[in-house]
Design a protein around this motif. Structure first.
Motif, mmCIF file in Angstrom:
data_model
loop_
_atom_site.group_PDB
_atom_site.id
_atom_site.type_symbol
_atom_site.label_atom_id
_atom_site.label_comp_id
_atom_site.label_asym_id
_atom_site.label_seq_id
_atom_site.Cartn_x
_atom_site.Cartn_y
_atom_site.Cartn_z
ATOM 1 N N GLY A 1 24.341 -14.342 117.568
ATOM 2 C CA GLY A 1 23.272 -13.619 116.884
ATOM 3 C C GLY A 1 23.527 -13.565 115.402
ATOM 4 O O GLY A 1 24.568 -14.032 114.903
ATOM 5 N N GLU A 2 22.579 -12.996 114.676
ATOM 6 C CA GLU A 2 22.755 -12.835 113.239
ATOM 7 C C GLU A 2 22.038 -11.571 112.771
ATOM 8 O O GLU A 2 21.055 -11.125 113.375
ATOM 9 C CB GLU A 2 22.228 -14.050 112.463
ATOM 10 N N ILE A 3 22.594 -11.002 111.715
ATOM 11 C CA ILE A 3 22.021 -9.831 111.057
ATOM 12 C C ILE A 3 21.711 -10.223 109.619
ATOM 13 O O ILE A 3 22.600 -10.701 108.895
ATOM 14 C CB ILE A 3 22.997 -8.636 111.068
ATOM 15 N N ARG A 4 20.473 -10.036 109.203
ATOM 16 C CA ARG A 4 20.071 -10.366 107.826
ATOM 17 C C ARG A 4 19.607 -9.090 107.139
ATOM 18 O O ARG A 4 18.748 -8.363 107.642
ATOM 19 C CB ARG A 4 18.962 -11.405 107.809
ATOM 20 N N LEU A 5 20.191 -8.819 105.963
ATOM 21 C CA LEU A 5 19.904 -7.608 105.194
ATOM 22 C C LEU A 5 19.366 -7.987 103.821
ATOM 23 O O LEU A 5 19.979 -8.808 103.122
ATOM 24 C CB LEU A 5 21.168 -6.763 105.030
ATOM 25 N N THR A 6 18.255 -7.402 103.431
ATOM 26 C CA THR A 6 17.697 -7.619 102.095
ATOM 27 C C THR A 6 17.150 -6.300 101.562
ATOM 28 O O THR A 6 16.783 -5.405 102.333
ATOM 29 C CB THR A 6 16.551 -8.653 102.104
ATOM 30 N N THR A 7 17.115 -6.188 100.234
ATOM 31 C CA THR A 7 16.491 -5.030 99.594
ATOM 32 C C THR A 7 15.566 -5.506 98.483
ATOM 33 O O THR A 7 15.755 -6.584 97.913
ATOM 34 C CB THR A 7 17.534 -4.073 98.982
ATOM 35 N N GLU A 8 14.577 -4.677 98.191
ATOM 36 C CA GLU A 8 13.716 -4.911 97.048
ATOM 37 C C GLU A 8 13.392 -3.560 96.418
ATOM 38 O O GLU A 8 13.220 -2.566 97.136
ATOM 39 C CB GLU A 8 12.430 -5.636 97.454
ATOM 40 N N PRO A 9 13.315 -3.486 95.087
ATOM 41 C CA PRO A 9 13.049 -2.197 94.437
ATOM 42 C C PRO A 9 11.594 -1.771 94.618
ATOM 43 O O PRO A 9 10.685 -2.600 94.669
ATOM 44 C CB PRO A 9 13.371 -2.473 92.968
ATOM 45 N N LEU A 10 11.395 -0.468 94.726
ATOM 46 C CA LEU A 10 10.049 0.070 94.762
ATOM 47 C C LEU A 10 9.567 0.334 93.346
ATOM 48 O O LEU A 10 10.359 0.707 92.476
ATOM 49 C CB LEU A 10 10.014 1.378 95.558
ATOM 50 N N PRO A 11 8.290 0.155 93.083
ATOM 51 C CA PRO A 11 7.782 0.474 91.742
ATOM 52 C C PRO A 11 7.868 1.974 91.480
ATOM 53 O O PRO A 11 7.781 2.787 92.407
ATOM 54 C CB PRO A 11 6.326 -0.001 91.808
ATOM 55 N N GLY A 12 8.050 2.322 90.209
ATOM 56 C CA GLY A 12 8.122 3.724 89.849
ATOM 57 C C GLY A 12 9.488 4.102 89.306
ATOM 58 O O GLY A 12 10.425 3.298 89.303
ATOM 59 N N PRO A 13 9.622 5.361 88.909
ATOM 60 C CA PRO A 13 10.849 5.811 88.227
ATOM 61 C C PRO A 13 11.941 6.318 89.148
ATOM 62 O O PRO A 13 12.965 6.813 88.659
ATOM 63 C CB PRO A 13 10.327 6.958 87.356
ATOM 64 N N TYR A 14 11.765 6.238 90.456
ATOM 65 C CA TYR A 14 12.692 6.916 91.363
ATOM 66 C C TYR A 14 13.919 6.085 91.715
ATOM 67 O O TYR A 14 14.865 6.614 92.288
ATOM 68 C CB TYR A 14 11.955 7.321 92.641
ATOM 69 N N GLY A 15 13.901 4.798 91.414
ATOM 70 C CA GLY A 15 15.056 3.955 91.724
ATOM 71 C C GLY A 15 15.256 3.708 93.206
ATOM 72 O O GLY A 15 16.368 3.414 93.642
#
Length: 520
Positions: A175-189
């Motif tokens: 099996g495999e685990i794939r992790l990704t992130t993307e920033p949300l718009p706005g000032p909250y980080g």
């Protein structure tokens, strides 16, 4: 990331595993806990990720996708733990009288257990510790492989010595685990995290295996779910996000799994993503004596029925699986006070009676009188004393004297002087809804179960607008296209939604009146 934040996540994982175990092993072995029972012939219903070659043939899925929102704050790493069961197919063999050969048999009858063929589940974990800055762009992918193999366990029968063996076969699994992130718009980080778990096993069914789910299960991830930890940061609730994050939460796509905040006490550094829909901060009931693996039954009834099994049935259960044996031993050795505790628990009764933490008292410090033949709902330790008081000459119509004052108890229908239900109205988006109004069902993720969500976007007719004892308004509806509408109306068995879970539909246009009709 500091040591104390990592310890909080580690403790959170331990706490979350108690809940996750109830999901991982739900339906593992059902009452009456015997392999021969029909209920245990079709197993592994939740979180099954099958090999890619089986997905089209069996109609099950090869992946699960989790999307959730997080605020890194001081966090610089993401901790991940994938948990699942790997099937170990067990057969039973008897030793020949000359001790030279083994013969596969349907059962091996021993004084304390009856051993039979069975699919055992071996818990597996895949742990990751990934810096957050490595999850941007293409993200991070971790592949894992579990080898197949054969194990033999000798079986002894007291003075008779070696009489047989258990043979356990496991098949290769990848099996495999794939992790990704993307920033949300706005000032909250804040970030959107996507975690995908996929079965990538190379197994393909042979001509004689096509359509046989039992052949695919040893190559599948069973009960797959994720624990996600963010030391120094926090996850946001998907059911009740902050107002600024609600639009982003609505666009998160979760497939074959659902993420919730896992820890009690409102903590938010650990998230559990499981194939069974839960509320945030789920807990195992304190009254639960141990795992019974059959949530379709009430624990008390399940324990009583298990205790009533015959000795032969208990021996077969003990020989079916070690976990089934633990259930039998748990029930056989259950103290009376633990069994009594399974009968039920009262939570939050003070909210109903209005009783304060220290017990309701009058201005002179005395407790409310129970001279009217009612029930004293207070006690010296702030709890509840349900002692029945001897009746007096007070007329029955006086009702009970509760901490909130005299009158009939809140559960007595005679206390409600309102007219028969069904004639009420409620205003939604400026439109008055009542019996006969048309609505579009829009249940949200909060307070809704899977059956509600299945009806999202369906048109319905309002049958009644009702109010409960807490003052909450409920809209009773029948759904368009339901073949049982007449039965529901006859029996009053409607579906209920809150006003914020429906959108008014325009009333159908009336046909213009013909000449001579509708005039004055």
């Amino acid at each position: 990331m500091t040591g104390d934040t990592v310890e909080r996540v580690t403790a959170g994982f331990t706490e979350a595993r108690r809940v996750a175990d109830a999901l991982l092993f739900e339906g593992y072995v059902l009452y009456p806990y015997r392999a021969s029972a029909r209920k245990n012939q079709l197993r592994w219903q939740f979180g099954v990720l099958v090999p890619p070659a089986w997905q089209d043939a069996g109609g099950e899925h090869t992946w699960q996708r989790t999307e959730c929102l997080l605020e890194p704050r001081r966090a610089d790493r993401l901790l991940v733990e994938l948990r699942f069961l790997q099937v170990r197919r067990r057969s039973v063999e008897r030793l020949s009288p000359d001790g030279e050969s083994w013969t596969e048999v349907a059962e091996l009858d021993l004084p304390d257990r009856v051993l039979v063929p069975w699919d055992e589940g071996e818990e597996e974990r895949v742990a990751l510790d990934v810096p957050l800055d490595r999850l941007t762009g293409e993200g991070h992918t971790r592949r894992f492989e579990l080898p197949g193999g054969v194990e033999h366990e000798p079986v002894y029968d007291g003075a008779a010595g070696l009489v047989g063996r258990l043979v356990r076969h496991t098949r290769p699994l990848a099996g495999e685990i794939r992790l990704t992130t993307e920033p949300l718009p706005g000032p909250y980080g804040a970030l959107r995290l996507t975690a995908t778990v996929r079965n990538v096993s190379a197994w393909t069914p042979g001509p004689e295996e096509t359509g046989d789910r039992e052949r695919a299960l040893p190559h599948s991830l069973i009960g797959a779910h994720l624990l996600l930890g963010l030391p120094g940061g926090r996850f946001l609730s998907m059911a009740d996000p902050p107002e600024w994050a609600a639009p982003a939460a609505r666009t998160c796509r979760n497939e074959h799994t659902w993420p919730v905040l896992a820890c009690a006490d409102g903590r938010d550094e650990v998230m559990l993503s499981s194939p069974i829909i839960l509320d945030d901060h789920p807990e195992v009931a304190a009254e639960s004596p141990g795992p019974l693996y059959d949530a379709t039954e009430i624990d008390e009834i399940l324990s009583l029925r298990t205790a009533a099994l015959t000795e032969r049935e208990k021996r077969e259960a003990r020989g079916t699986d070690a976990r089934a044996a633990e259930v039998i031993d748990l029930v056989d050795g259950m103290p009376a006070e633990v069994m009594e505790r399974l009968h039920g628990a009262i939570r939050g009764l003070r909210e109903v009676t209005g009783e304060s933490t220290g017990g309701a008292r009058s201005s002179d410090g005395a407790r409310p009188s129970s001279d009217d033949g009612g029930i004293d709902l207070s006690s010296d330790d702030g709890g509840i004393d349900l002692t029945v008081v001897e009746p007096s000459a007070a007329p029955p119509s006086a009702g009970l004297r509760l901490p909130t004052g005299p009158g009939l108890p809140w559960w007595d229908p005679a206390r409600d002087s309102a007219p028969a239900p069904g004639g009420g109205t409620v205003t939604v988006d400026g439109q008055v809804l009542g019996a006969g109004s048309r609505v579009l069902l829009q249940p949200g993720p909060r307070r809704s179960d899977a059956q509600d969500i299945f009806l999202t976007g369906r048109a319905a007719t309002v049958e009644a607008v009702l109010e409960d004892f807490d003052g909450e308004t409920h809209i009773a509806v029948t759904v368009d296209g339901d073949p049982g509408i007449d039965v529901r109306r006859e029996q009053g068995r409607f579906l209920y939604f809150r006003p914020d879970e429906v959108d008014p539909l325009p009333e159908p246009a009336r046909a213009p009146a013909r000449d001579g009709e509708g005039g004055v």
